[in-house]
Design a protein around this motif. Structure first.
Motif, PDB file in Angstrom:
ATOM      1  N   LEU A 148       0.811  -1.213   0.000  1.00  0.00           N
ATOM      2  CA  LEU A 148       0.000   0.000   0.000  1.00  0.00           C
ATOM      3  C   LEU A 148       0.852   1.274   0.000  1.00  0.00           C
ATOM      4  CD1 LEU A 148      -2.879   1.223   0.302  1.00  0.00           C
ATOM      5  CD2 LEU A 148      -2.570   1.055   2.783  1.00  0.00           C
ATOM      6  N   LEU A 149       0.478   2.202  -0.905  1.00  0.00           N
ATOM      7  CA  LEU A 149       1.018   3.556  -0.906  1.00  0.00           C
ATOM      8  C   LEU A 149      -0.141   4.536  -0.732  1.00  0.00           C
ATOM      9  CD1 LEU A 149       3.510   3.436  -3.949  1.00  0.00           C
ATOM     10  CD2 LEU A 149       4.088   3.262  -1.517  1.00  0.00           C
ATOM     11  N   VAL A 150       0.115   5.653  -0.051  1.00  0.00           N
ATOM     12  CA  VAL A 150      -0.938   6.642   0.186  1.00  0.00           C
ATOM     13  C   VAL A 150      -0.407   8.045  -0.083  1.00  0.00           C
ATOM     14  CG1 VAL A 150      -0.388   6.839   2.659  1.00  0.00           C
ATOM     15  CG2 VAL A 150      -2.680   7.451   1.859  1.00  0.00           C
ATOM     16  N   ALA A 151      -1.278   8.916  -0.582  1.00  0.00           N
ATOM     17  CA  ALA A 151      -0.945  10.333  -0.778  1.00  0.00           C
ATOM     18  C   ALA A 151      -2.196  11.155  -0.524  1.00  0.00           C
ATOM     19  CB  ALA A 151      -0.426  10.581  -2.197  1.00  0.00           C
ATOM     20  N   GLY A 152      -1.989  12.447  -0.205  1.00  0.00           N
ATOM     21  CA  GLY A 152      -3.127  13.341  -0.017  1.00  0.00           C
ATOM     22  C   GLY A 152      -3.315  13.767   1.427  1.00  0.00           C
ATOM     23  N   CYS A 158       2.115  15.118  -0.238  1.00  0.00           N
ATOM     24  CA  CYS A 158       2.083  15.536  -1.646  1.00  0.00           C
ATOM     25  C   CYS A 158       2.793  14.553  -2.564  1.00  0.00           C
ATOM     26  CB  CYS A 158       2.689  16.931  -1.796  1.00  0.00           C
ATOM     27  SG  CYS A 158       1.692  18.204  -0.988  1.00  0.00           S
ATOM     28  N   SER A 159       3.446  13.570  -1.987  1.00  0.00           N
ATOM     29  CA  SER A 159       4.016  12.470  -2.759  1.00  0.00           C
ATOM     30  C   SER A 159       3.626  11.173  -2.060  1.00  0.00           C
ATOM     31  CB  SER A 159       5.541  12.596  -2.854  1.00  0.00           C
ATOM     32  OG  SER A 159       6.113  12.617  -1.561  1.00  0.00           O
ATOM     33  N   PHE A 160       3.727  10.069  -2.778  1.00  0.00           N
ATOM     34  CA  PHE A 160       3.266   8.801  -2.216  1.00  0.00           C
ATOM     35  C   PHE A 160       4.216   8.296  -1.129  1.00  0.00           C
ATOM     36  CE2 PHE A 160       0.777   8.884  -6.091  1.00  0.00           C
ATOM     37  CZ  PHE A 160      -0.451   8.447  -5.616  1.00  0.00           C
ATOM     38  N   HIS A 161       3.612   7.740  -0.078  1.00  0.00           N
ATOM     39  CA  HIS A 161       4.337   7.187   1.059  1.00  0.00           C
ATOM     40  C   HIS A 161       3.903   5.734   1.278  1.00  0.00           C
ATOM     41  CE1 HIS A 161       5.265  11.353   1.815  1.00  0.00           C
ATOM     42  NE2 HIS A 161       5.882  11.093   2.957  1.00  0.00           N
ATOM     43  N   VAL A 209       0.825  -1.689  -5.117  1.00  0.00           N
ATOM     44  CA  VAL A 209       1.907  -1.909  -6.080  1.00  0.00           C
ATOM     45  C   VAL A 209       2.451  -3.323  -5.934  1.00  0.00           C
ATOM     46  CG1 VAL A 209       2.483   0.540  -6.143  1.00  0.00           C
ATOM     47  CG2 VAL A 209       3.680  -0.945  -4.528  1.00  0.00           C
ATOM     48  N   ASN A 210       2.779  -3.942  -7.052  1.00  0.00           N
ATOM     49  CA  ASN A 210       3.236  -5.329  -7.073  1.00  0.00           C
ATOM     50  C   ASN A 210       4.749  -5.390  -6.858  1.00  0.00           C
ATOM     51  OD1 ASN A 210       3.751  -8.005  -7.516  1.00  0.00           O
ATOM     52  ND2 ASN A 210       3.162  -7.996  -9.676  1.00  0.00           N
ATOM     53  N   VAL A 211       5.150  -5.672  -5.633  1.00  0.00           N
ATOM     54  CA  VAL A 211       6.583  -5.667  -5.306  1.00  0.00           C
ATOM     55  C   VAL A 211       7.287  -6.950  -5.737  1.00  0.00           C
ATOM     56  CG1 VAL A 211       6.338  -4.031  -3.407  1.00  0.00           C
ATOM     57  CG2 VAL A 211       6.134  -6.484  -2.957  1.00  0.00           C
ATOM     58  N   GLU A 212       6.545  -7.894  -6.318  1.00  0.00           N
ATOM     59  CA  GLU A 212       7.204  -9.067  -6.895  1.00  0.00           C
ATOM     60  C   GLU A 212       7.893  -8.698  -8.208  1.00  0.00           C
ATOM     61  OE1 GLU A 212       4.512 -12.308  -7.196  1.00  0.00           O
ATOM     62  OE2 GLU A 212       4.211 -12.466  -5.025  1.00  0.00           O
ATOM     63  N   HIS A 213       7.508  -7.574  -8.762  1.00  0.00           N
ATOM     64  CA  HIS A 213       8.171  -7.024  -9.937  1.00  0.00           C
ATOM     65  C   HIS A 213       9.431  -6.300  -9.465  1.00  0.00           C
ATOM     66  CE1 HIS A 213       8.565  -3.718 -13.040  1.00  0.00           C
ATOM     67  NE2 HIS A 213       8.610  -4.794 -13.797  1.00  0.00           N
ATOM     68  N   GLU A 214      10.567  -6.639 -10.039  1.00  0.00           N
ATOM     69  CA  GLU A 214      11.861  -6.191  -9.501  1.00  0.00           C
ATOM     70  C   GLU A 214      11.999  -4.672  -9.439  1.00  0.00           C
ATOM     71  OE1 GLU A 214      16.672  -6.786 -10.287  1.00  0.00           O
ATOM     72  OE2 GLU A 214      15.205  -8.047 -11.344  1.00  0.00           O
ATOM     73  N   LEU A 215      11.705  -3.969 -10.534  1.00  0.00           N
ATOM     74  CA  LEU A 215      11.838  -2.519 -10.531  1.00  0.00           C
ATOM     75  C   LEU A 215      10.857  -1.876  -9.545  1.00  0.00           C
ATOM     76  CD1 LEU A 215      12.991   0.120 -11.604  1.00  0.00           C
ATOM     77  CD2 LEU A 215      11.333   0.015 -13.493  1.00  0.00           C
ATOM     78  N   THR A 216       9.640  -2.434  -9.480  1.00  0.00           N
ATOM     79  CA  THR A 216       8.647  -1.911  -8.529  1.00  0.00           C
ATOM     80  C   THR A 216       9.151  -2.051  -7.108  1.00  0.00           C
ATOM     81  OG1 THR A 216       6.859  -2.547 -10.045  1.00  0.00           O
ATOM     82  CG2 THR A 216       6.253  -2.083  -7.758  1.00  0.00           C
ATOM     83  N   LYS A 217       9.753  -3.206  -6.789  1.00  0.00           N
ATOM     84  CA  LYS A 217      10.273  -3.433  -5.438  1.00  0.00           C
ATOM     85  C   LYS A 217      11.405  -2.447  -5.126  1.00  0.00           C
ATOM     86  CE  LYS A 217      10.975  -5.870  -1.596  1.00  0.00           C
ATOM     87  NZ  LYS A 217      12.091  -5.175  -0.966  1.00  0.00           N
ATOM     88  N   GLN A 218      12.288  -2.235  -6.087  1.00  0.00           N
ATOM     89  CA  GLN A 218      13.398  -1.305  -5.865  1.00  0.00           C
ATOM     90  C   GLN A 218      12.890   0.104  -5.576  1.00  0.00           C
ATOM     91  OE1 GLN A 218      15.867  -1.562  -9.343  1.00  0.00           O
ATOM     92  NE2 GLN A 218      16.557  -3.668  -8.911  1.00  0.00           N
ATOM     93  N   LYS A 219      11.919   0.547  -6.353  1.00  0.00           N
ATOM     94  CA  LYS A 219      11.380   1.895  -6.151  1.00  0.00           C
ATOM     95  C   LYS A 219      10.570   1.982  -4.863  1.00  0.00           C
ATOM     96  CE  LYS A 219      11.462   3.955 -10.692  1.00  0.00           C
ATOM     97  NZ  LYS A 219      10.814   4.980 -11.525  1.00  0.00           N
ATOM     98  N   TYR A 220       9.788   0.933  -4.599  1.00  0.00           N
ATOM     99  CA  TYR A 220       8.960   0.919  -3.386  1.00  0.00           C
ATOM    100  C   TYR A 220       9.821   1.115  -2.139  1.00  0.00           C
ATOM    101  CZ  TYR A 220       6.111  -1.047   0.402  1.00  0.00           C
ATOM    102  OH  TYR A 220       5.455  -1.247   1.594  1.00  0.00           O
ATOM    103  N   ASP A 221      10.959   0.482  -2.110  1.00  0.00           N
ATOM    104  CA  ASP A 221      11.837   0.570  -0.928  1.00  0.00           C
ATOM    105  C   ASP A 221      12.403   1.974  -0.722  1.00  0.00           C
ATOM    106  OD1 ASP A 221      11.466  -2.077  -0.271  1.00  0.00           O
ATOM    107  OD2 ASP A 221      13.222  -2.789  -1.377  1.00  0.00           O
ATOM    108  N   THR A 222      12.379   2.802  -1.762  1.00  0.00           N
ATOM    109  CA  THR A 222      12.919   4.154  -1.624  1.00  0.00           C
ATOM    110  C   THR A 222      11.883   5.163  -1.119  1.00  0.00           C
ATOM    111  OG1 THR A 222      12.383   4.853  -3.884  1.00  0.00           O
ATOM    112  CG2 THR A 222      14.476   3.687  -3.551  1.00  0.00           C
ATOM    113  N   PHE A 223      10.608   4.757  -1.064  1.00  0.00           N
ATOM    114  CA  PHE A 223       9.561   5.688  -0.639  1.00  0.00           C
ATOM    115  C   PHE A 223       9.612   5.898   0.864  1.00  0.00           C
ATOM    116  CE2 PHE A 223       7.858   4.574  -4.764  1.00  0.00           C
ATOM    117  CZ  PHE A 223       7.233   5.736  -5.174  1.00  0.00           C
ATOM    118  N   GLN A 224       9.369   7.118   1.263  1.00  0.00           N
ATOM    119  CA  GLN A 224       9.286   7.439   2.689  1.00  0.00           C
ATOM    120  C   GLN A 224       8.062   6.745   3.282  1.00  0.00           C
ATOM    121  OE1 GLN A 224       9.517  11.643   3.282  1.00  0.00           O
ATOM    122  NE2 GLN A 224       9.460  11.517   5.505  1.00  0.00           N
TER     123      GLN A 224
END
Length: 478
Positions: free
Chosen positions: A71-75, A99-102, A458-473
């Motif tokens: 789960l990511l949330v914004a707003g 203002c950005s996804f967390h 977001v599907n973190v089983e996808h490699e790029l998605t997992k890499q980006k997900y880990d960088t979110f605050q």
């Protein structure tokens, strides 16, 4: 074609003493409509034990199993402030808008759901349990304590059932189980919880007063509800104003010469008439209508039948019904534009004052208006910026739209916005669709929006998605 705006409805409240009326709400999210409460009747529940019901067919249940994700949330995440004026009283803790996804929690969820007029959300866990968070002023989270819940919390009354879908209204919530049974909680002053009475608040998820065929979809407007049964019949209940229940009436009556109220529909009532209207106003019934999908905005609904025809009804302001006029429709009316164009409608979505439809050629159409000023689309008009995109999921909020398409997230919404577009601190609102660069290349199977917040899975089983997900605050609701 465009037209001058027919203003958003403001509930016509008879003059009376306004004790305890919260006057901090804006007109778009107000709770100032107070009904003359009918005596509380006994809740009628069919005698059969819900747990003894057969599950829905396996092939149907599989359609609810969308790709799960983190789960990511914004707003806006100060839930008591959502839709209220900045001077709202009683807000104990004000958080900055995201203002950005967390990242929000570390769990994987099957579904994340909210509504275009909602300050609360529902998450469905991998073991099909319902968790809720956000505003709880009327018990819409299924908790006796009416304080807002900052963290996802199990909904009381659903411990022994498997939840496969949910829907959020302004202050009420519906839950659908894998046996086709529906539960509701929250504000019930207009009968929108469908339990057979107008008991003001339902604090525990309670079974609807309904004994028809199994239900396969639930939906909520601001103060009304819709359910769809397995045979293609649509039922509605709650506030009948603007004809939004589809029963050929606004339900208004005068208690005295100056005091008005409504005949609330407190139990699900089947919509029996679907019509087609010609330019000269001639109305003919439409035969063989079997509804397969629908979506509701604040005060209107758009539905699709098995022949991929689209019908709409309810409040007609600023073209949200797609009939090239601003007249309220009391019963479901065929949207002639798609019929004339020989286009099949595959999916529909509704925001507060607009509607979206995806046709058989993949084109996205919009009718109504997702901003407060300017001209409106009085009939379906293609969203040219989305031409050629393969749309995965759409979230519709008050004035904002967020779309997952081709490993991108596309967002737009006119001011005022509260960070729900996720475009960052520098771009708060945009009148044209923009890609959210931070999420480019990510697999986003599900998008949902509330009044001023966005939820992504977001599907973190996808490699790029997992890499980006880990960088979110991470957003921690402490």
């Amino acid at each position: 074609m465009s037209s001058k705006r027919k203003s958003e409805p403001v509930k016509k409240t008879p003059k009376r003493n306004k004790k305890n009326v919260d006057d901090n709400y804006s007109s778009d999210f107000s709770d100032d409509y107070k009904s003359d409460e009918a005596p509380v009747a006994e809740i009628i529940i069919p005698s059969d034990d819900p747990n003894s019901y057969q599950k829905l067919p396996d092939d149907l249940l599989k359609t609810y199993d969308k790709e799960p994700g983190k789960l990511l949330v914004a707003g806006m995440v100060t839930w008591e402030m959502t839709g209220r004026k900045a001077t709202a009283k009683g807000v104990t803790k004000i958080r900055p808008n995201l203002c950005s996804f967390h990242r929000f929690t570390s769990e994987t969820y099957r579904s994340a759901l909210s509504g275009c007029c909602s300050a609360h959300s529902v998450l469905i866990t991998m073991d099909r349990k319902a968790l809720a968070f956000g505003r709880n002023q009327f018990g819409q989270l299924g908790q006796a304590d009416l304080k807002a819940l900052e963290k996802p919390t199990p909904v009381s009354g659903l411990e022994d059932v498997n939840v496969i879908q949910a829907a959020c209204g302004r202050n009420h919530t519906l839950f659908l189980t894998d046996t086709g049974i529906v539960y509701a909680c929250g504000d019930n002053k207009s009968g929108q919880c469908g339990v057979g009475n107008t008991q003001p608040t339902i604090l525990k998820a309670t079974r609807l007063n309904y004994a028809g065929p199994p239900v396969i979809k639930v939906g909520c407007g601001a103060d009304f509800s819709m359910i769809l049964d397995i045979k293609g019949n649509l039922y509605s209940f709650g506030l009948p104003e603007y004809g939004q229940l589809g029963h050929n009436t606004e339900g208004k009556y005068f208690i005295t010469s100056t005091k008005m109220s409504f005949h609330f529909e407190t139990s699900p009532k089947k919509i029996v008439l679907y019509v087609e209207k010609t330019k000269d106003g001639h109305v003919t019934p439409t035969d063989d209508v079997k509804i397969v999908d629908f979506a509701s905005g604040n005060n209107h609904t758009v539905a699709i039948d098995s022949k991929n025809r689209a019908f709409s009804w309810g409040f007609g302001g600023i073209g949200r019904l797609g009939h090239a006029e601003q007249k309220d429709e009391m019963v479901p009316r065929l949207i002639k534009f798609f019929d004339i164009q020989n286009r099949k409608v595959l999916r529909v979505f509704c925001g507060s004052s607009y509607s979206l439809a995806i046709t058989d050629i993949g084109a996205l159409y919009m009718f109504g208006q997702n901003k407060k000023t300017g001209e409106a689309n009085m009939y379906p008009k293609p969203v040219q910026d989305l031409a050629g995109w393969n749309i995965t999921s759409i979230g519709t909020g008050n004035t904002s739209i967020v779309i997952s398409a081709d490993d991108s997230l596309i967002a737009w919404g006119a001011s005022p916005t509260y960070g729900e577009l996720g475009l960052g601190d520098l771009i708060k609102s945009t009148a044209t669709p923009k890609t959210v660069s931070r999420l480019e290349g990510m697999k986003i199977p599900q998008v949902s929006m509330g009044y001023s917040h966005t939820l992504l899975l977001v599907n973190v089983e996808h490699e790029l998605t997992k890499q980006k997900y880990d960088t979110f605050q991470e957003f921690t609701a402490d």
